[in-house]
Scaffold this active site. Sequence first.
Site, mmCIF file in Angstrom:
data_model
loop_
_atom_site.group_PDB
_atom_site.id
_atom_site.type_symbol
_atom_site.label_atom_id
_atom_site.label_comp_id
_atom_site.label_asym_id
_atom_site.label_seq_id
_atom_site.Cartn_x
_atom_site.Cartn_y
_atom_site.Cartn_z
ATOM 1 N N HIS A 102 39.503 33.788 12.607
ATOM 2 C CA HIS A 102 39.421 35.241 12.445
ATOM 3 C C HIS A 102 39.753 35.946 13.761
ATOM 4 C CE1 HIS A 102 37.833 39.138 11.057
ATOM 5 N NE2 HIS A 102 37.326 39.231 12.278
ATOM 6 N N GLU A 103 39.183 35.456 14.858
ATOM 7 C CA GLU A 103 39.476 36.066 16.153
ATOM 8 C C GLU A 103 40.938 35.872 16.531
ATOM 9 O OE1 GLU A 103 37.445 38.083 17.284
ATOM 10 O OE2 GLU A 103 35.799 37.464 15.958
ATOM 11 N N HIS A 106 42.998 38.523 15.056
ATOM 12 C CA HIS A 106 43.082 39.744 15.866
ATOM 13 C C HIS A 106 44.152 39.610 16.949
ATOM 14 C CE1 HIS A 106 39.868 41.938 14.030
ATOM 15 N NE2 HIS A 106 38.948 41.035 14.314
ATOM 16 N N HIS A 110 47.455 42.010 17.462
ATOM 17 C CA HIS A 110 47.832 42.614 18.740
ATOM 18 C C HIS A 110 49.265 42.267 19.105
ATOM 19 C CE1 HIS A 110 47.499 44.123 22.808
ATOM 20 N NE2 HIS A 110 47.798 42.943 23.302
#
Length: 234
Positions: A102-103, A106, A110
Amino acid sequence: MGLYYFDYTYFVFIVPALIVTMIAQFQVKSTFEKYSRISTAKNMTGAQAASSVAQFGGALGVQVQRISGSLTDHFDPRDNTISLSDQVYASTSIAALGVAAHEAGHAIQHAQGYFPNKIRAILVPVTNFGSRLAIPLVIIGLILPVQYNFVVNLGIALYSFAVLFQLATLPVEFNASFRAIRALDEAGILYPDELEGAKKVLRAAAMTYLAASFTAIMSLLRLLVLAGNRRGRD
């Protein structure tokens, strides 16, 4: 006028929000604990999964580091770093890989310039500023004479940015989880039965963001009702 924390609006708007938040927190904690006890077949760690998912999604040069705390995992776009908590970084559990991926989602957002992420980033400074001043301004405005209603309105306006931030966060978090699950599947990091567990972990986590948005909306409605009651009595 009753004191801010001791009127009926607290029970109408805040208590339901607290209940929803507690349910969401319990759900994410219990789901994470359940799947943190189940190791994946390939024994890949959370750190390795984060790197693999980031590279799979085209987010190059992402650094993965370990941080203390429980579920303090996050991605920092300022230095392109994924920080994973002790429960995730070296763990080979389904829960750890779901959170780590999940991270990494991100990080991919980006790298690709995901538009909703840009909107949320724009709201961060004004939200941080407004969230510190909003409630004090509303309280002060409710105490002051009616000619100072503009103070209440200013506080409510500032708080509305916090609500907008919470709403803008939802598509960002949901999309990060979508990217995570797709990468875990297509990169062959998790087997189908393991993937189902990761989905449950991320769905439970998503409930906390929904609860935060619900709480922000209910709090804003409460402020509007308090301001309206004040105008009705004057």
